[in-house]
Write an enzyme that holds these catalytic residues in place. Structure first.
Site, PDB file in Angstrom:
ATOM      1  N   HIS A  54       0.914  -1.396   0.020  1.00 23.75           N
ATOM      2  CA  HIS A  54      -0.024  -0.011  -0.025  1.00 23.75           C
ATOM      3  C   HIS A  54       1.011   1.351  -0.157  1.00 23.75           C
ATOM      4  O   HIS A  54       2.053   1.056   0.279  1.00 23.75           O
ATOM      5  CB  HIS A  54      -0.854   0.000   1.478  1.00 23.75           C
ATOM      6  CG  HIS A  54      -2.062  -0.958   0.882  1.00 23.75           C
ATOM      7  ND1 HIS A  54      -2.960  -1.105   1.866  1.00 23.75           N
ATOM      8  CD2 HIS A  54      -2.461  -1.816   0.006  1.00 23.75           C
ATOM      9  CE1 HIS A  54      -3.944  -2.207   1.328  1.00 23.75           C
ATOM     10  NE2 HIS A  54      -3.667  -2.415   0.445  1.00 23.75           N
ATOM     11  N   GLU A  56       1.284   3.856   1.978  1.00 25.21           N
ATOM     12  CA  GLU A  56       1.772   4.121   3.246  1.00 25.21           C
ATOM     13  C   GLU A  56       3.134   3.342   3.508  1.00 25.21           C
ATOM     14  O   GLU A  56       3.775   3.951   4.031  1.00 25.21           O
ATOM     15  CB  GLU A  56       0.738   4.028   4.451  1.00 25.21           C
ATOM     16  CG  GLU A  56      -0.494   4.562   4.323  1.00 25.21           C
ATOM     17  CD  GLU A  56      -1.725   3.784   3.651  1.00 25.21           C
ATOM     18  OE1 GLU A  56      -1.209   3.177   2.680  1.00 25.21           O
ATOM     19  OE2 GLU A  56      -2.847   4.177   4.196  1.00 25.21           O
ATOM     20  N   CYS A 106      -5.785   1.408   5.899  1.00 19.84           N
ATOM     21  CA  CYS A 106      -6.631   0.212   6.103  1.00 19.84           C
ATOM     22  C   CYS A 106      -6.705  -0.433   7.440  1.00 19.84           C
ATOM     23  O   CYS A 106      -5.274  -0.194   7.995  1.00 19.84           O
ATOM     24  CB  CYS A 106      -6.466  -0.806   4.848  1.00 19.84           C
ATOM     25  SG  CYS A 106      -4.816  -1.446   5.126  1.00 19.84           S
ATOM     26  N   CYS A 115      -2.323  -1.278   7.381  1.00 15.16           N
ATOM     27  CA  CYS A 115      -1.616  -0.016   7.482  1.00 15.16           C
ATOM     28  C   CYS A 115      -1.772   0.711   8.584  1.00 15.16           C
ATOM     29  O   CYS A 115      -0.710   1.315   9.247  1.00 15.16           O
ATOM     30  CB  CYS A 115      -1.844   0.987   6.274  1.00 15.16           C
ATOM     31  SG  CYS A 115      -1.621   0.252   4.625  1.00 15.16           S
ATOM     32  N   ARG A 207      -4.548  -1.075 -20.757  1.00 12.97           N
ATOM     33  CA  ARG A 207      -5.158  -2.304 -21.655  1.00 12.97           C
ATOM     34  C   ARG A 207      -4.882  -3.345 -20.717  1.00 12.97           C
ATOM     35  O   ARG A 207      -6.187  -4.212 -20.641  1.00 12.97           O
ATOM     36  CB  ARG A 207      -4.607  -2.236 -22.714  1.00 12.97           C
ATOM     37  CG  ARG A 207      -5.159  -1.576 -24.113  1.00 12.97           C
ATOM     38  CD  ARG A 207      -4.474  -1.803 -25.446  1.00 12.97           C
ATOM     39  NE  ARG A 207      -4.905  -1.111 -26.366  1.00 12.97           N
ATOM     40  CZ  ARG A 207      -4.169  -0.903 -27.411  1.00 12.97           C
ATOM     41  NH1 ARG A 207      -3.164  -1.619 -27.727  1.00 12.97           N
ATOM     42  NH2 ARG A 207      -4.757  -0.149 -28.392  1.00 12.97           N
ATOM     43  N   ASP A 223      -7.692   0.796 -39.344  1.00 10.91           N
ATOM     44  CA  ASP A 223      -6.368   0.703 -38.767  1.00 10.91           C
ATOM     45  C   ASP A 223      -5.712  -0.832 -38.627  1.00 10.91           C
ATOM     46  O   ASP A 223      -4.669  -0.971 -38.160  1.00 10.91           O
ATOM     47  CB  ASP A 223      -6.412   1.294 -37.230  1.00 10.91           C
ATOM     48  CG  ASP A 223      -6.738   2.634 -37.390  1.00 10.91           C
ATOM     49  OD1 ASP A 223      -6.667   3.417 -38.454  1.00 10.91           O
ATOM     50  OD2 ASP A 223      -6.712   3.383 -36.206  1.00 10.91           O
TER      51      ASP A 223
END
Ligand code: AOF
Ligand code: ZN
Length: 336
Positions: A54, A56, A106, A115, A207, A223
């Protein structure tokens, strides 16, 4: 510490989080900053991918490395190892450190440890928080910290924090859909490669995180795209070709990407089965998805000439949610 220092720190945390916007799917984008007692920024951390440390934890790791001079965990990406190491080795150096975080730390152990418990155990006395965690499983970190005697200051740049979190809130219950296009300064969107290498890599990273790409039939015919994530070695999402006519030349590369479904359909109903959807295309795809898109992402290349076609008759006023200037300009927007 004064509010100006907290706002400065939160601005850095928000900008850091935006770097990974949508790339943390299905987790939220989050940024965190550690500050010394005179308000100097010590470190900046950001959550980069679901399952990884995370925000933090990265900020605390780098603050520890800088303040202690111990480089053992400097490049470590293993959240359990960082948590364990900091807990046993902090030696009180965090007592004068404050934090600014875009999301309430969290309280739970998910794919990574809590955290809030780490922040508490390191003895951090003050945490500036932009918004509460809307995920009930992870919320409550602030009360956990307050109960332990740390001061939690909510509402620092709250509006900005809420915007950052919009996709996370949306994809809990329905697909988050964004329209992406690249254009030159003269507005043209056709004829060869428009964006820089780093913009195209960013787009491929997106993507890789998306589970569906929607594209207009004419773009496919002209394309002949592959619509994969080869620039980042990522996975290719499923594709919905939005077209009234079902006939396509099957030798177009997008049809031969392994492990992907390709639909050719004249409605956007299919989107409901997915969570994170990117729509690519020009004027007609933009118009067809008007009522479906949450956000818009434009890659603006500092170029003039080379193209003929622009977005045509579309009229739209956008709010800029975030802009990033590199060798191109990335604009995250939503309709006003
Ligand atoms: C934080 N900092 O940087 C993020 C948080 O499975 P996990 O352990 O990764 O936990 C995911 C949940 O934690 C996610 O749904 C959200 O509620 C929160 N995300 N919290 O303290 C962070 N990304
Ligand atoms: Zn956390």
């Amino acid at each position: 510490m004064n509010t100006t220092a907290a706002i400065h720190a939160m601005t850095l945390a928000l900008n850091a989080a935006w770097e990974y916007q949508l790339l943390t799917f299905p987790n939220p984008a989050v940024g965190a900053v550690c500050l010394s007692d005179n308000g100097t920024v010590v470190s900046v951390g950001t959550h980069k991918r679901a399952g990884g440390p995370h925000a933090e934890v990265y900020a605390l790791r780098d603050a520890y490395t800088l303040l202690s001079g111990d480089t053992t965990i400097a490049g470590c990406d293993d959240s359990h190892r960082i948590h364990d190491y900091l807990r046993t080795r902090h030696n009180g150096i965090f007592h004068t450190v404050s934090m600014a975080v875009t999301l309430e730390p969290c309280s739970h152990s998910g794919k990574t440890p809590s955290c809030a418990l780490l922040i508490r155990d390191l003895g951090i006395k003050r945490v500036y928080i932009s918004v509460k965690d809307p995920n009930p499983a992870a919320a409550g970190g602030a009360s956990l910290l307050s109960d332990a005697g740390a001061e939690c200051v909510f509402g620092i740049m709250e509006e900005e924090g809420e915007k950052l979190l919009e996709p996370f809130i949306r994809w809990q219950k329905s697909p988050f859909v964004f329209f992406k296009w690249a254009q030159r300064l003269d507005g043209t969107i056709d004829n060869g490669t428009i964006s820089s290498q780093s913009s195209r890599e960013h787009m491929h990273a997106l993507r890789d995180r998306c589970d569906l790409i929607v594209i207009g039939g004419n773009t496919v015919r002209h394309d002949r795209p592959t619509l994969d994530a080869r620039l980042v070695d990522g996975k290719a999402p499923d594709v919905l070709i939005y077209s009234q006519m079902g006939e396509f030349d099957q030798s177009i590369p997008l049809f031969s990407v392994p492990d992907r479904k390709v639909y050719v359909e004249s409605s956007l109903e299919r989107l409901k089965e997915y969570s994170l959807v990117m729509i690519e295309g020009g004027t007609s795809m933009f118009q067809a998805s008007q009522n479906t898109c949450d956000w818009y992402l434009c890659y603006l290349a500092p170029k003039l000439g080379g193209g003929l076609q622009n977005m045509g008759p579309i009229q739209e006023d956008f709010e800029v949610l975030h802009a990033k200037i590199t060798d191109n300009i990335l604009l995250w927007m939503k309709k006003k």
